[in-house]
Design a protein around this motif. Structure first.
Motif, PDB file in Angstrom:
ATOM      1  N   THR A   1      -1.417  -6.692  16.664  1.00  6.72           N
ATOM      2  CA  THR A   1      -1.154  -5.264  16.473  1.00  6.72           C
ATOM      3  C   THR A   1       0.314  -4.949  16.720  1.00  6.72           C
ATOM      4  O   THR A   1       0.990  -5.612  17.515  1.00  6.72           O
ATOM      5  CB  THR A   1      -2.020  -4.404  17.406  1.00  6.72           C
ATOM      6  N   LEU A   2       0.770  -3.913  16.037  1.00  2.05           N
ATOM      7  CA  LEU A   2       2.150  -3.441  16.178  1.00  2.05           C
ATOM      8  C   LEU A   2       2.120  -1.920  16.271  1.00  2.05           C
ATOM      9  O   LEU A   2       1.615  -1.249  15.374  1.00  2.05           O
ATOM     10  CB  LEU A   2       2.989  -3.883  14.961  1.00  2.05           C
TER      11      LEU A   2
ATOM     12  N   GLU B   1       7.742   8.937   6.983  1.00  2.00           N
ATOM     13  CA  GLU B   1       8.660   8.636   8.085  1.00  2.00           C
ATOM     14  C   GLU B   1       8.139   7.465   8.916  1.00  2.00           C
ATOM     15  O   GLU B   1       8.892   6.557   9.291  1.00  2.00           O
ATOM     16  CB  GLU B   1       8.858   9.861   8.973  1.00  2.00           C
ATOM     17  N   TYR B   2       6.838   7.487   9.205  1.00  7.37           N
ATOM     18  CA  TYR B   2       6.238   6.391   9.970  1.00  7.37           C
ATOM     19  C   TYR B   2       6.411   5.062   9.246  1.00  7.37           C
ATOM     20  O   TYR B   2       6.800   4.047   9.843  1.00  7.37           O
ATOM     21  CB  TYR B   2       4.758   6.679  10.206  1.00  7.37           C
ATOM     22  N   LEU B   3       6.136   5.042   7.948  1.00  7.78           N
ATOM     23  CA  LEU B   3       6.233   3.799   7.185  1.00  7.78           C
ATOM     24  C   LEU B   3       7.669   3.295   7.108  1.00  7.78           C
ATOM     25  O   LEU B   3       7.914   2.078   7.184  1.00  7.78           O
ATOM     26  CB  LEU B   3       5.659   4.002   5.785  1.00  7.78           C
TER      27      LEU B   3
ATOM     28  N   SER C   1       1.474   7.481  16.876  1.00 10.28           N
ATOM     29  CA  SER C   1       0.084   7.269  17.254  1.00 10.28           C
ATOM     30  C   SER C   1      -0.587   6.151  16.467  1.00 10.28           C
ATOM     31  O   SER C   1      -1.567   5.565  16.921  1.00 10.28           O
ATOM     32  CB  SER C   1      -0.709   8.571  17.062  1.00 10.28           C
ATOM     33  N   GLN C   2      -0.077   5.837  15.274  1.00 14.00           N
ATOM     34  CA  GLN C   2      -0.750   4.866  14.416  1.00 14.00           C
ATOM     35  C   GLN C   2      -0.623   3.436  14.940  1.00 14.00           C
ATOM     36  O   GLN C   2       0.346   3.092  15.608  1.00 14.00           O
ATOM     37  CB  GLN C   2      -0.195   4.921  12.985  1.00 14.00           C
TER      38      GLN C   2
ATOM     39  N   PRO D   1      -3.115   5.198   8.250  1.00 13.70           N
ATOM     40  CA  PRO D   1      -2.558   6.533   7.987  1.00 13.70           C
ATOM     41  C   PRO D   1      -2.672   7.418   9.216  1.00 13.70           C
ATOM     42  O   PRO D   1      -3.511   7.198  10.096  1.00 13.70           O
ATOM     43  CB  PRO D   1      -3.405   7.046   6.834  1.00 13.70           C
ATOM     44  N   GLY D   2      -1.836   8.440   9.275  1.00 12.68           N
ATOM     45  CA  GLY D   2      -1.873   9.361  10.402  1.00 12.68           C
ATOM     46  C   GLY D   2      -3.050  10.304  10.351  1.00 12.68           C
ATOM     47  O   GLY D   2      -3.473  10.833  11.378  1.00 12.68           O
TER      48      GLY D   2
END
Length: 694
Positions: free
Chosen positions: A492-493, A563-565, A499-500, A551-552
């Motif tokens: 996991t990362l 932004e997360y990606l 939060s994802q 996904p969020g």
């Protein structure tokens, strides 16, 4: 004279209050004097401020709500020319009505658009001479001067007023004045005035252009709404080009057709890395490695300085540009003339037709938490890489029926020279090819054993076919293609403050540096486990890290996840050792649409986008293909999907922009199942395996 004495009274009062220990003016007296000056300035300027109503058109562009109520414009000639912000007309209205300061309403028509400064020129039929705005001379404007933003969006008999200062000059590469007065859609198109009622500029949302953007974004900068960051295009600049504007109708930013050396634009010299074929730079004789010295006699030492000299210019403008070619005693300066254009011909990457041998991974281990690798191992690996690359690029496979194949190049040959350029690495080979075009003739020097041979090659276009497995099995890395692999081990990362959770599978250590496949699935653990099991053999054989973020929102992927990606991609690139020529983002349905959006915006890091039954996002503008940012497209379409027509229209749009597009059709009904069939996975894997082609 009233405006002058009001301004003088304020300055006198402030000066006396600061210079004398005796309190000569009460604070409310100073406020009153200031208010009188502002009122006088507004009264002088409001006679040239009009209200504009647009009828018809769309409500949103790229998720941004467009102005729906009345907006503002400025009269710039007594015979009925009016300037406003292009933001107010982004919806392509069917009708335009202008209410003049005296209350009379007139129909208006668009004369032209300025896509460089994001303005629109209108005309109304004037029965009587109108009051044109008085421009403020730019040489009299100073940072810190009072500035007043006006609009006429609500009551047509009154203007809205927002007071601030001139916070900066020559913003947006010399195209705008910056103010901290509140500027929003309510007064876009209105004037920014000084304390004498003279117009400093026309208020408009502005933002630095996106690299490679194919069209002007009239909504860019609207996100600065009432933030204390507002921009105004100097009125003197508008008046300087108004005759040309009325003649040419639409004005476009002028383009050179070059790529520049990577680096901080504020400190990196303007050194050319590639020249678009048939571009103004190509016609002027510019070449890769040329350094731009001056433009119209103005020295340019950095890429930012170059942009200040070129970005305010329009298509059709001619510039005198001095280049320095060569180095040391052989350097010479060349004087050139270049005529800017509005649009560059679509760029197609040239194709030699070889797959280079991949660099060995320094270590199969992940870097530590700070992204730092084991220094000793890296030093050894770097030394080995430099030694291996010093003599050129070893060919691991030759693409069937390619220019290299036709010329007689073979697997195992070591390319040491392209044209007159010595080649030390695959990166250098790509840079040299980026300066070429399909159908260019190129001399290739390669070593076969101890013998050096020269091959004459006519470059082709990047192929879109997926190679057969046999054509990709020339290297020894594929020894692990058979045998039992066991269950894949997922890790996991997580990103700080996000939060994802992303799950990933990495191939065993050893062998070539892995590529990266980011798959936008549903993010569930059971789905990730199934995907890892399906993709394990391909990941091990082709050296790929499979990264599966979530996904969020439980409902699936949205634009809010971009932004997360982007941050996830940067983290993966810094934490793991990744082959930069094989970084791919993929997804199905909405995940595929988001993959398109991220890939087309992140072409500096992403080399491929693979989608399943996904059209482009409807509001996404396709940027022009860029020589230094290779992006390949793979679209998998389920037979008889209702989206077929739309998907194929979008792929044609991408092809027209110069991108290499590969289309696959799979049998069966459209499905949102969590895994792909084996045949489709195999083709995607082979497509990724060929992305490092030269």
């Amino acid at each position: 004279m009233t405006r002058f004495f009001s301004r003088l009274a304020i300055c006198f009062a402030l000066g006396m209050a600061a210079a004398s220990p005796v309190r000569m003016f009460a604070a409310d007296d100073l406020d009153q004097l200031e208010q009188q000056a502002i009122s006088a300035a507004v009264k002088a300027a409001e006679k040239s401020v009009v209200q504009i109503r647009t009828i018809g058109g769309v409500d949103q562009i790229d998720g941004k709500t467009l102005a729906q109520g009345p907006t503002t414009g400025v009269i710039i000639s007594d015979d009925g020319l009016i300037v406003s912000s292009a933001f107010n007309f982004a919806q392509q209205p069917t009708s335009i009505l202008v209410r003049l300061p005296d209350g009379e309403q007139k129909a208006a028509r668009i004369i032209g658009r300025d896509e460089n400064r994001m303005l629109v020129l209108l005309r109304v039929a004037a029965d009587e001479p109108l009051t044109a705005a008085e421009p403020a001379p730019l040489d009299e404007v100073r940072t810190g001067d009072s500035a007043i933003a006006l609009g006429r969006p609500f009551n047509p008999e009154d203007v809205s007023v927002s007071v601030g200062v001139v916070s900066a000059l020559n913003r947006m590469f010399g195209r705008a004045i910056q103010t901290d007065a509140n500027v929003s859609a309510a007064n876009y198109g209105g004037p920014l005035i000084d304390l004498e009622g003279r117009v400093l500029g026309i208020l408009a949302p502005m933002a630095p252009p996106s690299p490679g953007a194919s069209e002007a974004d009239v909504t860019a900068g609207a996100e600065f709404y009432d933030s204390g960051i507002g921009f105004a295009v100097p009125l003197v600049d508008v008046l300087a080009i108004v005759d040309r504007w009325t003649d040419e109708k639409d004005l476009h930013r002028g383009l050179l057709g070059i790529g520049l050396k990577a680096g901080n634009a504020h400190s990196t010299a303007p050194i050319i890395t590639n020249v678009w074929p048939r571009s103004p730079a190509a016609i002027a004789g510019w070449k890769a490695d040329d350094r731009i010295v001056s433009v119209n006699g103005v020295k340019v030492n950095t890429q930012t300085a170059l942009r200040f000299q070129t970005m305010p210019r329009y298509a059709g403008d001619t510039l005198a540009v001095t280049l320095r070619r060569g180095s040391g005693d052989k350097a010479k300066e060349i004087e050139t003339k270049i005529r800017l254009v509005a649009k560059l011909p679509p760029y197609a990457h040239p194709f030699l037709g070889v797959l280079p041998e991949r660099a060995a991974s320094a270590s199969g281990e992940e870097a530590d938490a700070d992204g730092a690798a084991d220094e000793k191992k890296d030093d050894v690996a770097d030394a080995k890489t430099k030694k291996d690359d010093a003599a050129g690029v070893v060919i691991r496979s030759v693409w069937p029926d390619s220019p290299a194949d036709d010329a007689g190049l073979r697997a195992g040959d070591r390319i040491v020279k392209l044209g007159d350029k010595n080649i030390a690495s695959a990166g250098e080979a790509r840079s040299e090819l980026n300066a070429k075009a399909p159908d260019d003739e190129l001399a290739v020097v390669a070593k076969r054993g101890d013998e050096e041979q020269e091959f004459e090659v006519k470059l082709g276009e990047l192929p879109t076919a997926v190679l057969d497995a046999a054509d990709l099995r020339a290297d020894s890395e594929r020894a692990s293609d058979s045998g039992s692999l066991g269950d894949p081990k997922l890790q996991t990362l997580k990103l700080p403050e996000m939060s994802q959770t992303a799950r990933y599978f990495q191939p065993p250590s050893g062998g070539a540096t892995p590529g990266l496949l980011i798959w936008l699935g549903d993010g569930k653990r059971e789905t990730a486990e199934a995907m890892a099991a399906d993709w394990q053999r391909t990941c091990v054989r082709d050296r790929l890290t499979l990264l599966m973020p979530e996904p969020g929102d439980a409902g699936g992927w949205t634009n809010d996840d971009l932004e997360y990606l982007a941050r996830l991609l940067q983290t993966a690139g810094s934490r793991w050792r990744i082959d930069p020529s094989r970084v791919v983002i993929a997804g199905e349905g909405k995940g595929g649409q988001l993959a398109y959006a991220l890939a087309l915006r992140g072409r500096k890091m992403i080399r491929g986008v693979a989608v399943v039954d996904s059209p482009l996002p409807r509001t996404l503008e396709v940027p022009e293909n860029n020589p230094n940012e290779r992006l390949a497209i793979l679209s998998v379409e389920t037979q008889n999907t209702p989206l077929s027509l739309l998907i194929r229209q979008d792929l044609k749009k991408l092809e027209d922009a110069g991108y290499p597009v590969t289309q696959l059709v799979r049998r069966g009904e459209e499905s949102r199942s969590t895994t792909l069939d084996a045949a489709t996975r195999a083709k995607i894997g082979r497509w990724i395996d060929g992305l490092d082609r030269l």
